[in-house]
Design a protein around this motif. Sequence first.
Motif, PDB file in Angstrom:
ATOM      1  N   LEU A 146       4.765   8.231   0.219  1.00  0.00           N
ATOM      2  CA  LEU A 146       4.932   7.148  -0.749  1.00  0.00           C
ATOM      3  C   LEU A 146       6.424   6.823  -0.736  1.00  0.00           C
ATOM      4  CD1 LEU A 146       3.789   5.499  -3.276  1.00  0.00           C
ATOM      5  CD2 LEU A 146       4.484   7.465  -4.635  1.00  0.00           C
ATOM      6  N   ALA A 159       3.053   5.631 -10.091  1.00  0.00           N
ATOM      7  CA  ALA A 159       2.577   5.811  -8.714  1.00  0.00           C
ATOM      8  C   ALA A 159       2.258   7.280  -8.443  1.00  0.00           C
ATOM      9  CB  ALA A 159       3.622   5.295  -7.725  1.00  0.00           C
ATOM     10  N   ASP A 162      -0.990   8.008 -10.202  1.00  0.00           N
ATOM     11  CA  ASP A 162      -2.162   7.314  -9.650  1.00  0.00           C
ATOM     12  C   ASP A 162      -2.584   7.863  -8.288  1.00  0.00           C
ATOM     13  OD1 ASP A 162      -2.411   5.671 -11.843  1.00  0.00           O
ATOM     14  OD2 ASP A 162      -1.378   3.956 -10.938  1.00  0.00           O
TER      15      ASP A 162
ATOM     16  N   ARG B  64      -8.674  -3.476  -7.751  1.00  0.00           N
ATOM     17  CA  ARG B  64      -7.981  -2.585  -8.675  1.00  0.00           C
ATOM     18  C   ARG B  64      -8.971  -1.634  -9.354  1.00  0.00           C
ATOM     19  NH1 ARG B  64      -5.014  -3.110 -14.076  1.00  0.00           N
ATOM     20  NH2 ARG B  64      -3.973  -1.101 -13.977  1.00  0.00           N
ATOM     21  N   GLN B  67      -9.999   0.964  -6.954  1.00  0.00           N
ATOM     22  CA  GLN B  67      -8.932   1.951  -6.755  1.00  0.00           C
ATOM     23  C   GLN B  67      -8.870   2.934  -7.919  1.00  0.00           C
ATOM     24  OE1 GLN B  67      -5.207  -0.029  -5.890  1.00  0.00           O
ATOM     25  NE2 GLN B  67      -5.853  -0.558  -3.810  1.00  0.00           N
ATOM     26  N   PRO B  72      -6.526   6.720  -3.776  1.00  0.00           N
ATOM     27  CA  PRO B  72      -5.694   5.582  -4.172  1.00  0.00           C
ATOM     28  C   PRO B  72      -6.215   4.233  -3.673  1.00  0.00           C
ATOM     29  CG  PRO B  72      -4.692   6.711  -2.309  1.00  0.00           C
ATOM     30  CD  PRO B  72      -5.972   7.430  -2.611  1.00  0.00           C
ATOM     31  N   GLN B  86       2.967   0.646  -3.506  1.00  0.00           N
ATOM     32  CA  GLN B  86       2.543   0.207  -4.834  1.00  0.00           C
ATOM     33  C   GLN B  86       3.052  -1.208  -5.096  1.00  0.00           C
ATOM     34  OE1 GLN B  86       4.864   1.285  -8.284  1.00  0.00           O
ATOM     35  NE2 GLN B  86       3.093   2.179  -9.294  1.00  0.00           N
ATOM     36  N   SER B  87       2.151  -2.080  -5.540  1.00  0.00           N
ATOM     37  CA  SER B  87       2.545  -3.428  -5.939  1.00  0.00           C
ATOM     38  C   SER B  87       2.222  -3.602  -7.414  1.00  0.00           C
ATOM     39  CB  SER B  87       1.785  -4.468  -5.111  1.00  0.00           C
ATOM     40  OG  SER B  87       2.247  -4.458  -3.785  1.00  0.00           O
ATOM     41  N   PRO B  90      -0.762  -1.749 -11.556  1.00  0.00           N
ATOM     42  CA  PRO B  90      -0.392  -1.474 -10.166  1.00  0.00           C
ATOM     43  C   PRO B  90      -1.610  -1.522  -9.247  1.00  0.00           C
ATOM     44  CG  PRO B  90      -0.538   0.581 -11.370  1.00  0.00           C
ATOM     45  CD  PRO B  90      -0.853  -0.514 -12.345  1.00  0.00           C
ATOM     46  N   TYR B  92      -2.523  -0.429  -5.049  1.00  0.00           N
ATOM     47  CA  TYR B  92      -1.958   0.375  -3.962  1.00  0.00           C
ATOM     48  C   TYR B  92      -2.401  -0.149  -2.606  1.00  0.00           C
ATOM     49  CZ  TYR B  92      -0.372   3.189  -7.755  1.00  0.00           C
ATOM     50  OH  TYR B  92       0.282   3.579  -8.899  1.00  0.00           O
ATOM     51  N   LEU B 127       8.594   1.350  -2.765  1.00  0.00           N
ATOM     52  CA  LEU B 127       7.314   1.080  -3.423  1.00  0.00           C
ATOM     53  C   LEU B 127       6.572  -0.075  -2.752  1.00  0.00           C
ATOM     54  CD1 LEU B 127       8.140   1.750  -7.204  1.00  0.00           C
ATOM     55  CD2 LEU B 127       7.056   3.291  -5.555  1.00  0.00           C
TER      56      LEU B 127
END
Lengths: 400, 400
Positions: A146, A159, A162, B64, B67, B72, B86-87, B90, B92, B127
Motif C-alpha cells: 500500500l 486504509a 480497510d 464500494r 469492497q 479490499p 486508495q481513492s 474510500p 480501493y 495512496l
Amino acid sequence: MLTQFYDDLETRTENERKKAISKVLPVQIKNLQSLGGLKGIDSDMIDSVEALKQLPVLRKSELREMQQKKPPFGGLVRGTIEHIFQSPGPIYEPGKDTHDWWRFGRFLHACGVGRSDIVQNCFSYHLTPAGMMFENGAKAVGATILPAGTGQTELQVQAAFDVGASVYAGTPDYLNTILEKSSEMGLKLSYSKAVVSGGALFPSLRESYLARGINCLQCYGTADLGCIAYESSEQDGMIVEEGVLLEIVTPGTGNPVKEGEVGEILVTTLNSDYPLVRFATGDMSAFIGGHSACGRTNVRIKGWMGRADQTTKVKGMFVRPEQVAELVNRHPEVSKARVVVSRVNESDSMVVRLEVSGSSNQEYHESVQNIFRIKGEVEVVPTDKLPKDGLVIEDLRSYD
Amino acid sequence: MLTQFYDDLETRTENERKKAISKVLPVQIKNLQSLGGLKGIDSDMIDSVEALKQLPVLRKSELREMQQKKPPFGGLVRGTIEHIFQSPGPIYEPGKDTHDWWRFGRFLHACGVGRSDIVQNCFSYHLTPAGMMFENGAKAVGATILPAGTGQTELQVQAAFDVGASVYAGTPDYLNTILEKSSEMGLKLSYSKAVVSGGALFPSLRESYLARGINCLQCYGTADLGCIAYESSEQDGMIVEEGVLLEIVTPGTGNPVKEGEVGEILVTTLNSDYPLVRFATGDMSAFIGGHSACGRTNVRIKGWMGRADQTTKVKGMFVRPEQVAELVNRHPEVSKARVVVSRVNESDSMVVRLEVSGSSNQEYHESVQNIFRIKGEVEVVPTDKLPKDGLVIEDLRSYD
C-alpha cells in the motif's frame, strides 16, 4: 511459512565469505575502472575488505562535484537505470527495479515479512528514493504494498484498517502518529510488524510498539547505497548486508579505527550497476565483535551513532575533520588528534589534543596555525588516552 | 527513432477489431463469472460492444459496497497483485507492475516519449494510483523516470534542470506552476513534451506551453480503470485505448445514447487480472464520428465533458438520475426525461420534461410524486426535442 534465512549467503563461514569477496571485489573494482575511476590500481590486488584501505575515500562533496561535471550521476552508472532520485545537496541517485536492487528484501525477510503480508509503505516516493527502496524490498519478499507516503494520516489509518495492513514501513516515529490517530478514530489496526529506518529508534518507543503487538526492527541505509545493515529478531546489533563491504574509519581519513572504536562508516557496494567504492556515509558507528545469536554470520555494527561531519566554525573559520587528519599526517609521531572547541570569556577557544610518542610542542603550534588558520592551544597526551568516541572535533559550546 | 504506432492493434480495420473483440470479450465475461459475477449469462453471446448492453452497469457505489463486504477489492481480482491504492470514498484499486498494466504506455508513445526521455512524474505516488500509472507507462516505453510527486516545486525545478528532464507528466495546471518557478529561479528547463491528465486542459494553456516549445497532449483515465482514451499528435479527439471497450449511455441507465450525443462513459476492460464490465465512470463525453487523421482507427470521444452524477437536492430530497430513468421505464410511450430544477420566489421548483408520443398528463404527476417524493410540474414535449447534452437533471439554481 518463511524459511529462517533469506539465502545461503547469510550463514557463510568467515572463510567462505572472504573467498567470495576475493572473487567479486576485484570485478567490482574493474567495473569502476571501466568508468574511468581508480586509475593505475591493480584490481586483482583489491581482493579483501582489508585491501580496500589502499584506495581513496569517496566523499559526498566529491560525488556532488562529479555529478555537476557530468550530470546526473557523475558517470558512475553502468548500463540503463529506471529512476533518478534527488536528495538534499542536491545530489542525485540512480535506481533500478530489478529483484531486490536496493537490498531491503533481506531486512524485510529477517523481520518475517513475506507473501501473506500487506506492507503500508510510509516512506515518501517523491524525489527521495526511500519509498521506492522499501517498495523494491517488499516486492522481493512477495508482499503486497500500500504505497502511502508521508502525511494524510487520517486517510492512512482508514486504509490500514480497510485493507488490513499487517506491516508498517517508515520512520520510527510516524508509526506512533498513525497509532494515536487510529485510537482517536476508534479503529483497531492489525499491524504485527514494523520495519523502520531513517531516524533513531528509541528503546522506549520500540517497547511501546511491542506492547501493542507490533514487533519493530530497524535497518541502516542511505539514499546512495540502499540497505547497509539490519537487525534480526535477536536485536543484537545490525548485521551487515551481504551485498556491501563495510569499514569504520577515523572521520576525515580512510584509516580503519581499532576494533570496537567509533568511527565513520565507509561502504563499498558489490552492485555492478552503480559501483561505489569506499563511499563515506558521514554516519558514525562501531563494529561489535562476534556474531548475532540468530545464526547470521556476517560482521555487525552498533546502530547509528551520530554524524561524522563534525565541521564547525571557530572564530569565524571553518574547522574540518580533514584538517585534523592533515595535522596527524604531518607528524609521524602523532597517532591521533582531537580538536576541542569551547567558549571562554565570551570568545571561541580551540584546544588541539594530540596522542604523541615524544617530540616538542613548538612545531605543533606552527602546524596548527598553518592548517587551521587560527591559533589554538596544544595539549600532548600519551598514546591511547584520547576518547574512542569517533569525534575528532568536539564542540562544547552551547547553542541554546 | 520512434515508430509511428505503439503496435499493430492501433491500425486494425473495423472488422479486424470486431473479430478480435468477439474472441476476447467472451473470455473476459468468463473471467468475471469465475469470480461469481454475471450469473446466468451465456458468455459466448457477449461477443461485441453492442452485446454488452444486455449486461448490468456496475456503479462506483456498488463497487464500494462489494469492497466493504469483501475487502479490499470486493472479490473482483484474479491472481496476485502488487499494489493496493486508495481513492476518495474510500474505494480501493488493485495495481500490478507488469508491462504496461495500466495502459499509459500507448499514450506516452503517441506523444513521442521513448527510451531517450527523462520523464518528471508529477503525479502523486501516495495512496492514489496516478503516480504509479504513469510510472508503469513510462517504463513500458523505456523512459527514465524522476518520481517527483506533487509540491516541493523549487526542488522539482532544480531537479528538472540538473537532470535535463525532457517530459512533464502531471495535471495540466501544475506544469505552469513549475515553469513560473523556473523563471523566478532563472533556470531554463528542457521539457519538450507534456503528458497530462486528471483535469481540464484549456486550449489557451496548451498554446502557452507550445509557445515555450512544449508539445502537450492529454489522456483520459480513472483510478479504477487506468488509461481509457488518449490524444495523438493530430489532437482531433481522444482515441479509445485498445485494451478497453467504451460505451456512452444515458446517465443512470445502461442504454447507449444516439451517435454523437453526450452521455456517461461506461468502460469494460479486457484486463484479466481485474475484470470490470460496464463500469460507470461518472464522467460525461460523446463519440466523434470517423477516425483520427493520425491513422489510428479506433473510435474516438470528445474530451471530458463534466460529471454524470447529477444528483441534487430539491426541497430537501435527493433527486437522482436513477429516479429519472425509473420514470422513463414506467411509461413505454416516454422516450426521454429531463428534470429541470430552479429557484422561484425563494423556493425550489422542479419541472419534469418528457419526450412523449401520445397519452395524458395526469398519470405522470402521480409517477413523479411516487418516484421523487416531491411534487413537480410536468411538461410534455415532442420526441427528439429535449437537448442532447447528456443531462437528465439540470440544476439552474445559482450557488454563488
